[in-house]
Design a protein around this motif. Structure first.
Motif, mmCIF file in Angstrom:
data_model
loop_
_atom_site.group_PDB
_atom_site.id
_atom_site.type_symbol
_atom_site.label_atom_id
_atom_site.label_comp_id
_atom_site.label_asym_id
_atom_site.label_seq_id
_atom_site.Cartn_x
_atom_site.Cartn_y
_atom_site.Cartn_z
ATOM 1 N N ILE A 198 31.340 31.353 42.608
ATOM 2 C CA ILE A 198 32.540 31.896 41.956
ATOM 3 C C ILE A 198 33.750 31.064 42.356
ATOM 4 O O ILE A 198 33.690 30.260 43.291
ATOM 5 C CB ILE A 198 32.794 33.378 42.313
ATOM 6 C CG1 ILE A 198 33.067 33.559 43.807
ATOM 7 C CG2 ILE A 198 31.644 34.258 41.868
ATOM 8 C CD1 ILE A 198 33.642 34.928 44.150
ATOM 9 N N PHE A 199 34.842 31.304 41.629
ATOM 10 C CA PHE A 199 36.132 30.650 41.913
ATOM 11 C C PHE A 199 36.043 29.125 41.803
ATOM 12 O O PHE A 199 36.672 28.413 42.593
ATOM 13 C CB PHE A 199 36.651 31.001 43.321
ATOM 14 C CG PHE A 199 36.886 32.468 43.571
ATOM 15 C CD1 PHE A 199 36.961 33.383 42.530
ATOM 16 C CD2 PHE A 199 37.070 32.942 44.871
ATOM 17 C CE1 PHE A 199 37.201 34.737 42.773
ATOM 18 C CE2 PHE A 199 37.313 34.285 45.123
ATOM 19 C CZ PHE A 199 37.375 35.190 44.078
ATOM 20 N N GLU A 257 37.392 33.703 35.522
ATOM 21 C CA GLU A 257 38.150 34.673 36.315
ATOM 22 C C GLU A 257 39.491 34.951 35.637
ATOM 23 O O GLU A 257 40.109 34.039 35.087
ATOM 24 C CB GLU A 257 38.422 34.121 37.732
ATOM 25 C CG GLU A 257 37.196 33.641 38.474
ATOM 26 C CD GLU A 257 36.287 34.763 38.981
ATOM 27 O OE1 GLU A 257 36.585 35.948 38.750
ATOM 28 O OE2 GLU A 257 35.263 34.427 39.608
ATOM 29 N N HIS A 258 39.942 36.205 35.686
ATOM 30 C CA HIS A 258 41.272 36.572 35.207
ATOM 31 C C HIS A 258 42.204 36.593 36.410
ATOM 32 O O HIS A 258 42.033 37.402 37.306
ATOM 33 C CB HIS A 258 41.234 37.945 34.536
ATOM 34 C CG HIS A 258 40.199 38.020 33.461
ATOM 35 N ND1 HIS A 258 39.015 38.719 33.598
ATOM 36 C CD2 HIS A 258 40.147 37.426 32.249
ATOM 37 C CE1 HIS A 258 38.290 38.575 32.502
ATOM 38 N NE2 HIS A 258 38.943 37.785 31.670
ATOM 39 N N LYS A 259 43.170 35.708 36.399
ATOM 40 C CA LYS A 259 43.923 35.459 37.624
ATOM 41 C C LYS A 259 45.414 35.773 37.482
ATOM 42 O O LYS A 259 45.945 35.862 36.382
ATOM 43 C CB LYS A 259 43.781 33.982 38.022
ATOM 44 C CG LYS A 259 42.360 33.464 38.027
ATOM 45 C CD LYS A 259 42.282 32.013 38.434
ATOM 46 C CE LYS A 259 43.029 31.049 37.562
ATOM 47 N NZ LYS A 259 42.397 30.779 36.254
ATOM 48 N N MET A 260 46.067 35.870 38.629
ATOM 49 C CA MET A 260 47.516 36.078 38.689
ATOM 50 C C MET A 260 48.263 34.889 38.083
ATOM 51 O O MET A 260 49.296 35.058 37.440
ATOM 52 C CB MET A 260 47.914 36.240 40.152
ATOM 53 C CG MET A 260 49.362 36.553 40.389
ATOM 54 S SD MET A 260 49.676 36.625 42.178
ATOM 55 C CE MET A 260 51.232 37.511 42.204
ATOM 56 N N GLY A 261 47.740 33.682 38.300
ATOM 57 C CA GLY A 261 48.415 32.490 37.809
ATOM 58 C C GLY A 261 47.426 31.369 37.549
ATOM 59 O O GLY A 261 46.238 31.624 37.359
ATOM 60 N N ILE A 262 47.929 30.121 37.544
ATOM 61 C CA ILE A 262 47.151 28.937 37.144
ATOM 62 C C ILE A 262 46.205 29.270 35.982
ATOM 63 O O ILE A 262 45.032 28.931 36.005
ATOM 64 C CB ILE A 262 46.419 28.240 38.319
ATOM 65 C CG1 ILE A 262 45.543 29.207 39.143
ATOM 66 C CG2 ILE A 262 47.394 27.506 39.233
ATOM 67 C CD1 ILE A 262 44.549 28.478 40.089
ATOM 68 N N ARG A 434 53.862 32.774 40.639
ATOM 69 C CA ARG A 434 52.454 33.176 40.474
ATOM 70 C C ARG A 434 51.503 32.025 40.740
ATOM 71 O O ARG A 434 50.477 32.181 41.389
ATOM 72 C CB ARG A 434 52.225 33.722 39.050
ATOM 73 C CG ARG A 434 52.743 35.131 38.838
ATOM 74 C CD ARG A 434 52.343 35.673 37.464
ATOM 75 N NE ARG A 434 53.018 35.005 36.366
ATOM 76 C CZ ARG A 434 52.448 34.157 35.519
ATOM 77 N NH1 ARG A 434 51.162 33.857 35.642
ATOM 78 N NH2 ARG A 434 53.146 33.595 34.559
ATOM 79 N N ASP A 435 51.844 30.851 40.203
ATOM 80 C CA ASP A 435 50.966 29.690 40.423
ATOM 81 C C ASP A 435 50.886 29.364 41.917
ATOM 82 O O ASP A 435 49.815 29.056 42.436
ATOM 83 C CB ASP A 435 51.487 28.465 39.651
ATOM 84 C CG ASP A 435 51.225 28.560 38.138
ATOM 85 O OD1 ASP A 435 50.559 29.522 37.705
ATOM 86 O OD2 ASP A 435 51.694 27.676 37.397
ATOM 87 N N ARG A 437 51.056 31.306 44.363
ATOM 88 C CA ARG A 437 50.443 32.325 45.222
ATOM 89 C C ARG A 437 49.010 31.965 45.613
ATOM 90 O O ARG A 437 48.559 32.337 46.716
ATOM 91 C CB ARG A 437 50.509 33.686 44.500
ATOM 92 C CG ARG A 437 50.181 34.878 45.396
ATOM 93 C CD ARG A 437 51.186 35.005 46.518
ATOM 94 N NE ARG A 437 50.789 36.002 47.509
ATOM 95 C CZ ARG A 437 49.894 35.778 48.475
ATOM 96 N NH1 ARG A 437 49.284 34.604 48.582
ATOM 97 N NH2 ARG A 437 49.611 36.722 49.339
ATOM 98 N N ILE A 438 48.289 31.256 44.749
ATOM 99 C CA ILE A 438 46.901 30.897 45.089
ATOM 100 C C ILE A 438 46.863 29.849 46.207
ATOM 101 O O ILE A 438 45.890 29.773 46.966
ATOM 102 C CB ILE A 438 46.122 30.387 43.845
ATOM 103 C CG1 ILE A 438 44.610 30.250 44.144
ATOM 104 C CG2 ILE A 438 46.661 29.046 43.338
ATOM 105 C CD1 ILE A 438 43.941 31.535 44.577
#
Lengths: 598, 598
Positions: A198-199, A257-262, A434-435, A437-438
């Motif tokens: 994953i990821f 994946e559904h993500k906060m950013g990128i 947001r971007d 944050r990862i």
């Protein structure tokens, strides 16, 4: 829509005036012909690419995201990403710091790092497609067989193919020793890999003809834990010995994946179903081979946040000059307007300068560290290589964690400058936050970085490497300690350097009694170490600026540099006082909390 | 999908054991019959509503967002929002603290505040639909004519209608003196309003039959700036004197904002096209009338972040106990598992305890402040009312800014506990961080709060109100200063209280010479003031816990409270040392930066 102006002047200042990179390169045969003009010309073109090609796709890429066709397992990135990548390849940017033996341009890593800072400012999500290839390249370059190198490195160099790092599984990220993907040896010397990852950033897309996955997996007879992990190269399309692309391999995207950013980057769940691969490096030594790409990736992640810090600053500055709201506390400044531009307000300036000081300090650290990487890899003298390598190892977790935490602080401060408009997508400011944050999470969380720094890199050799860096600081203090104009930059550095030594010893002793003392202090410690180094770089930048001004140079760049340095020492550096205090308060406040965390 | 367990025990602890609210209520005729059983029963039911009705719509509401039919100007919130609101109205929750004269239940504000904390934990975006109505209710209750009250208050009380605050325009948010919406007086005593508003939360939706907009606008002859603003009530559907709903009024949604978070709430651009309204309060005194709802809204915003801090903590704690990864630094803890649960790691505990300590300190401050609000409004003694009002005014910017900044720190720390999974939408953690981010901005940015606190509430009366709060602290110190067990809680409080007095005087003097010194110090100052109050509340909570334990009470709740309090003083409170240092470093590092911010 955000704007971006490549910080070429600051890059040139650092490379040529502060770190004298071309002097450095003269001692490295591989780079002896690389002159300032070449570097500047390359970076100017790189800046154009970032602004003209990558930047316009940033907001649209975030809004659109990637789509997966679950029947074909093909992923389509946002509109324009494929065309931009083609231009990137065509421009030779993928090859910038790759080995000429494989078609690379052989330019120093430090130049590549500046290219990537600009790309990250313009579009972090897009930049990850070419960016991930570097890890695969480095890993194969260091640990691949001749056949693997011959097969993959030219294509990764040209950018015709991209790379990935397939490490994480749903039940293990930090703790890779727990991974379950199996690699079954085949009669022909290849392996068949089966499992789920994953990821996986840039795990599947249509930008390149082939995707070269570097996959961690276990052999059937592997020991348990991290000593039983091997590294494999698994291409999306099988490649014959002559380099021709063959059948589709059994590695495909099972979900996005559904993500906060990128959002523009395809973060994939990858399914391996008897995917054919070949081993990279020795059996069960996969983690060591993986760490080649991981260390490169960590520096790359710090560089991502550096890019976001810079672009967030630039946009917030422009907005603060333009947006009128209220009057200055010291009386009207813009008589012709219904209100003053908000840049007159002290706290708006504080938010802006926070991002600026973190960007410029971060750029100094990033360039310095990558320059040492060039030295580590290619300097003819073995001891010089070894010394450089030790400092790179020390700096890597700091670049990763300190720059990404600073990116979090900075992008959020710059968002705040916009007031309510900062929360609205069209302005692009919330995307930077947001971007970014990862960046505090992937390639080893910032907590993991702090344990790597304090446990392994500092206490692991009784502070020997830290002392080496301390010598650089001591030399600067000896050189400038009597210069009154440097006092405001040198004194806090000198004080912290002394405190740091005592602070380290203290934690070391406490840690011998109780290892949780190290775990409790590590995150605070890393930020103190980051500030120590930033203070050193700010003092060196101030040194050059003061010298230029004393020599009659009237370029306002130098005044700006001194002002930003003063801000850094007045408003950001004092965090160290708190951090040492909280670290010293020890582990019991964290560990003796069974009832509180029941 | 996030879980939530209403913190009823902690609410009861604060209300009954720390602040003895029912003793307080006995002195207030309006509340004299409100007993602990009633409060507890109401909050238990409120918790059920939050968990069963509001929580299940949080993630789906974020994913789905709101849609605008641009032809009809009607907005549809996410699926389920309308039904949940109908249940809310049916359950009588809208009426909880409203005046029985208009159909309200007449319960204290402090009970309503606890209801809303839980609703915010469950679903901030949904909660804003009923939440905004309270501002409209309070404003009309305080400044409306009898006819306006009769027309609107019963419907706002029942929740049949909802309310909004229409303040911001695209060119002015903080600086409302610049607003342009015009109100033309009509022959019948009404007004026709024309203009454009932005960022109007719950501005249009289908949850209620009518929407009562409170709109700031200018009369034709109004003086320039903030002294020329009047407040109007403008219903979505015109209402006849007998309360019957008539024609559609000329106020409609022209667009929905695309935001970082609170996607489930309709943030509207509102167009007023000769919309019919009536004036609330006196001509050109609209800002004063507006501040009634603004102050309520500011306490409400602090409460939003309190809710998010709590729910983020609960989910991160559950994850940290469940997720196994690596071994404890002090040796294996879970021998039966392939790795230890990550809660064994010191820094994971630090992230969790940060959120817990900020949630519990914030809850104490929020409940204390709302209790004073009940006293301010309904205590029979005038001096008591006045004193309470002063402390409420002092606390309001702190509740707003300190709790929302702490929410930012806490939701991000809890996201980090999840590692890469924290960045994935389905877990819900990144939504808490995104939703919280607006709380630092709207209803006056946190910088504006800090200027309100330091400039108006502190220096504006030479620190008189701060001294009143200081007397409460002094009384506690006098009471507990000799109690050895309280030393760890009382000593830092006593030291900071003394420093604070000197610190305030210093800034006051510097500010008289140069107002930018106030602007430069204000944000740091507010956080120091926040910690001073948190230290006071933590000392009071520890006092009760120690007393209970001394009395033989074995409820682990009290041990947990002490452990969390110790964590607060060891790891969070030391921030004050840095903040005073950066504030004292003065304004020149911010203001003498023309070149740096060119």
């Amino acid at each position: 829509m955000p704007v971006y102006n490549p910080p070429l002047r600051d890059m040139q200042f650092l490379m040529h005036e502060v770190f004298s990179v071309t002097d450095e390169f003269k001692a490295i045969p591989k780079y002896e012909d690389v002159d300032a003009e070449t570097i500047n010309a390359v970076l100017e073109e790189a800046g154009k690419f970032a602004v003209e090609v990558a930047l316009p796709l940033n907001v649209s890429g975030d809004t659109e995201g990637c789509t997966l066709d679950i029947k074909t397992h093909e992923v389509t990135p946002p509109k324009g990403f494929k065309q931009a990548y083609a231009q990137f390849v065509e421009g030779g940017w993928a090859a910038l710091s790759c080995d000429p033996a494989y078609g690379g341009q052989g330019l120093p890593f430090v130049v590549n790092q500046c290219l990537y800072e600009m790309l990250n400012s313009a579009n972090q999500a897009w930049t990850m497609y070419p960016g991930l290839s570097h890890g695969a390249y480095e890993s194969l370059y260091a640990h691949g067989t001749d056949a693997q190198k011959k097969l993959y490195l030219p294509k990764l160099t040209s950018g015709e193919w991209t790379g990935t790092m397939c490490l994480t599984e749903s039940h293990c990220g930090t703790d890779l020793g727990m991974l379950r993907t199996r690699a079954e040896p085949q009669a022909d010397g290849s392996y068949k890999l089966t499992g789920n990852k994953i990821f996986i950033s840039a795990g599947e897309h249509d930008l390149a003809a082939n995707i070269v996955h570097l996959v961690l997996a276990r052999l059937p007879d592997a020991p348990k834990g991290s000593k039983g992990i091997s590294l494999f190269v698994v291409p999306k399309f099988n490649v014959s010995e002559d380099g021709a692309m063959g059948s589709r391999n059994g590695i495909y995207c099972g979900g996005l994946e559904h993500k906060m950013g990128i959002h523009g980057n395809a973060t994939c769940q990858m399914v391996l179903d008897e995917a054919v691969g070949s081993m990279v490096g020795a059996p069960n030594k996969g983690l060591a081979a993986m760490f080649v790409m991981m260390n490169a990736a960590r520096l790359g992640v710090g560089n991502q946040s550096l890019g976001l810090t810079e672009v967030a600053f630039q946009n917030a500055l422009a907005y603060a000059k333009d947006r009128t709201q209220m009057r200055s506390l010291t009386g009207t400044k813009a008589k012709d307007k219904p209100a003053d531009p908000i840049i007159v307000h002290a706290d708006v300036r504080k938010m802006l300068l926070t991002a600026k000081a973190y960007a410029e300090g971060g750029r100094a650290m990033s360039i310095y560290c990558t320059l040492l990487l060039d030295r580590e890899l290619y300097h003819p003298d073995e001891k010089t290589r070894k010394d450089a390598g030790e400092i790179v190892a020390l700096l890597t977790p700091i670049v990763k964690a300190f720059l990404t935490d600073n990116g979090h602080i900075s992008t959020n401060a710059c968002l705040q400058v916009f007031g309510g408009h900062g929360y609205i997508k069209e302005w692009g400011m919330e995307q930077f936050a947001r971007d970014n944050r990862i960046n505090m999470i992937y390639e080893g969380t910032n907590t993991i970085q702090s344990l790597d720094l304090l446990g392994r890199k500092i206490l692991g050799n009784n502070g020997a490497t830290l002392k080496k860096f301390g010598k650089l600081i001591a030399a600067l203090i000896a050189e400038e300690g009597v210069n009154e104009k440097m006092a405001e930059f040198i004194n806090p550095l000198a004080i912290l350097a002394e405190q740091m030594s005592k602070f380290t010893t203290e934690i070391g002793f406490k840690g011998m009694q109780n290892p949780d003392e190290v775990g409790s202090a590590a995150v605070d410690y890393l930020r103190v170490a980051g500030h120590l180094m930033f203070a050193y770089f700010w003092a060196r930048m101030a040194q050059v600026a003061l010298r230029e001004i004393a020599n009659g140079n009237t370029d306002p760049f130098y005044t700006a540099k001194l002002q930003t340095g003063r801000f850094y020492f007045a408003k950001l550096f004092p965090e160290t006082a708190m951090l040492m205090r909280t670290a010293r308060s020890g582990s019991s406040a964290l560990m003796d909390t069974e009832a509180a965390l029941a």
